[in-house]
Design a protein around this motif. Sequence first.
Motif, PDB file in Angstrom:
ATOM      1  N   LEU A  32     -71.201 -35.591  93.785  1.00 20.55           N
ATOM      2  CA  LEU A  32     -69.835 -35.099  93.587  1.00 20.55           C
ATOM      3  C   LEU A  32     -69.632 -34.537  92.180  1.00 20.55           C
ATOM      4  N   GLU A  33     -70.411 -35.045  91.234  1.00 17.75           N
ATOM      5  CA  GLU A  33     -70.286 -34.591  89.846  1.00 17.75           C
ATOM      6  C   GLU A  33     -70.718 -33.134  89.659  1.00 17.75           C
ATOM      7  N   HIS A  34     -71.377 -32.558  90.666  1.00 18.19           N
ATOM      8  CA  HIS A  34     -71.835 -31.171  90.560  1.00 18.19           C
ATOM      9  C   HIS A  34     -70.717 -30.156  90.774  1.00 18.19           C
ATOM     10  N   ILE A  35     -69.576 -30.595  91.270  1.00 20.24           N
ATOM     11  CA  ILE A  35     -68.463 -29.675  91.499  1.00 20.24           C
ATOM     12  C   ILE A  35     -67.700 -29.506  90.187  1.00 20.24           C
ATOM     13  N   PRO A  36     -67.640 -28.292  89.632  1.00 20.78           N
ATOM     14  CA  PRO A  36     -66.899 -28.077  88.380  1.00 20.78           C
ATOM     15  C   PRO A  36     -65.445 -28.530  88.508  1.00 20.78           C
ATOM     16  N   ALA A  37     -64.915 -29.087  87.434  1.00 21.90           N
ATOM     17  CA  ALA A  37     -63.558 -29.632  87.463  1.00 21.90           C
ATOM     18  C   ALA A  37     -62.493 -28.548  87.507  1.00 21.90           C
ATOM     19  N   ASP A  38     -62.834 -27.347  87.079  1.00 28.92           N
ATOM     20  CA  ASP A  38     -61.865 -26.251  87.126  1.00 28.92           C
ATOM     21  C   ASP A  38     -62.608 -24.926  87.240  1.00 28.92           C
ATOM     22  N   VAL A 176     -70.920 -40.839 108.002  1.00 31.43           N
ATOM     23  CA  VAL A 176     -71.118 -39.446 107.622  1.00 31.43           C
ATOM     24  C   VAL A 176     -71.581 -39.399 106.167  1.00 31.43           C
ATOM     25  N   THR A 177     -72.537 -38.543 105.887  1.00 27.80           N
ATOM     26  CA  THR A 177     -73.010 -38.343 104.519  1.00 27.80           C
ATOM     27  C   THR A 177     -72.702 -36.916 104.087  1.00 27.80           C
ATOM     28  N   VAL A 178     -72.194 -36.758 102.870  1.00 25.29           N
ATOM     29  CA  VAL A 178     -71.942 -35.433 102.297  1.00 25.29           C
ATOM     30  C   VAL A 178     -72.702 -35.349 100.982  1.00 25.29           C
ATOM     31  N   ARG A 179     -73.591 -34.361 100.869  1.00 20.78           N
ATOM     32  CA  ARG A 179     -74.394 -34.178  99.657  1.00 20.78           C
ATOM     33  C   ARG A 179     -74.050 -32.853  99.001  1.00 20.78           C
ATOM     34  N   PHE A 180     -73.863 -32.888  97.684  1.00 17.71           N
ATOM     35  CA  PHE A 180     -73.601 -31.680  96.911  1.00 17.71           C
ATOM     36  C   PHE A 180     -74.775 -31.431  95.971  1.00 17.71           C
ATOM     37  N   GLY A 181     -75.209 -30.189  95.921  1.00 20.59           N
ATOM     38  CA  GLY A 181     -76.289 -29.829  95.013  1.00 20.59           C
ATOM     39  C   GLY A 181     -75.755 -29.279  93.704  1.00 20.59           C
ATOM     40  N   GLU A 182     -76.646 -29.027  92.778  1.00 21.03           N
ATOM     41  CA  GLU A 182     -76.249 -28.468  91.489  1.00 21.03           C
ATOM     42  C   GLU A 182     -75.756 -27.039  91.660  1.00 21.03           C
ATOM     43  N   PRO A 183     -74.796 -26.610  90.824  1.00 11.27           N
ATOM     44  CA  PRO A 183     -74.271 -25.238  90.924  1.00 11.27           C
ATOM     45  C   PRO A 183     -75.377 -24.204  90.749  1.00 11.27           C
ATOM     46  N   MET A 184     -75.289 -23.160  91.527  1.00 16.06           N
ATOM     47  CA  MET A 184     -76.237 -22.051  91.461  1.00 16.06           C
ATOM     48  C   MET A 184     -75.479 -20.829  90.943  1.00 16.06           C
ATOM     49  N   GLU A 185     -76.069 -20.142  89.981  1.00 13.42           N
ATOM     50  CA  GLU A 185     -75.409 -18.931  89.481  1.00 13.42           C
ATOM     51  C   GLU A 185     -76.399 -17.769  89.549  1.00 13.42           C
ATOM     52  N   PHE A 186     -75.837 -16.582  89.797  1.00 15.93           N
ATOM     53  CA  PHE A 186     -76.670 -15.413  90.056  1.00 15.93           C
ATOM     54  C   PHE A 186     -76.259 -14.242  89.168  1.00 15.93           C
ATOM     55  N   SER A 187     -75.916 -14.539  87.916  1.00 14.62           N
ATOM     56  CA  SER A 187     -75.454 -13.502  86.990  1.00 14.62           C
ATOM     57  C   SER A 187     -76.525 -12.432  86.741  1.00 14.62           C
ATOM     58  N   ARG A 188     -77.785 -12.791  86.979  1.00 15.70           N
ATOM     59  CA  ARG A 188     -78.862 -11.817  86.762  1.00 15.70           C
ATOM     60  C   ARG A 188     -78.765 -10.643  87.730  1.00 15.70           C
TER      61      ARG A 188
END
Length: 229
Positions: A32-38, A176-188
Motif C-alpha cells: 500500500l505504501e507504493h501509492i503516492p499520497a498525492d 481476498v489479497t490485493v498487491r500493489f507494485g512500485e510506481p512505474m514511470e515512462f518519462s523516457r
Amino acid sequence: MTSEGPLSRFTLIKAVLAPIMRLMFRPRVEGLEHIPADGPVIMAGNHLTFIDSIVLPVVTKRQVFFIGKDEYVTGKGIKGRLMAWFFTGVGMIPVDRDGANGGVAALMTGRRILEEGKVFGIYPEGTRSPDGRLYRGRTGIARLTLMTGAPVVPFAVIGTDKLQPGGRGMPRPGRVTVRFGEPMEFSRYEGMDRDRYVLRAVTDSVMTEVMRLSGQEYVDMYATKAKAA
C-alpha cells in the motif's frame, strides 16, 4: 464541495461499506505504501470479477476513479437512483463504451481525472478475464501515462473470482489479497504517445508487472477475442 459531492458520498459509503467488506473478504493488502499520497496516479491491474472495483476503494486511502458502463446509472425508479448514487459515489464515471467513440471518451475521461491530480484506475485487459488467466493489455494505459506523465502503480486482485464465479450473483465470504507494485514511470518516452511500438512496449511492461504480482498465467491475446471464440 457540497455534502452531496462525490468525495463526501465516497467517505460516507466507505465508512459503511468498509467494515462489511473487511468482515466478508478479510482483505490482505500488500504494498500500500507504493501509492503516492498525492498527485496524479494511474492504477492498472487485472480484472477477475465485478467486485474488484468495490474491493479496491475499500483498501486504498485515496479515492480511485474508474470508467463504468453507463447502464449502471441509467436505471429507472428508486432502485435505479440508488444504484446511480452508489456507483458514482464510489468513483465510477459512466461512459458509453459501446458507442462509436467509446474508446476515445474513456481515454479523455481518464486524462481529465489525472490532470485534476486524482487517481484513475484502469483494467488494461479491457474486460473481465473469462477464465482467470491474464490477457493482453490494450494500449490505452500507455497513452494515458505518456500524455499526462502520471506514474503507473500496478496492482493485482487475487481471489475475487473464487468468491463471485462468473462475475454474477452475490459474492460469498472468503479471503481476498490485493498487491500493489512500485510506481512505474515512462518519462523516457515523452512525446511518443502516437508511436504504436512504444505504446505496445509500455503496455507490455505494465502487464508483465501485473502478472508478477498476480501469479496468473499470461495469454498473448485479447480477452474479448477469447470470449468470442
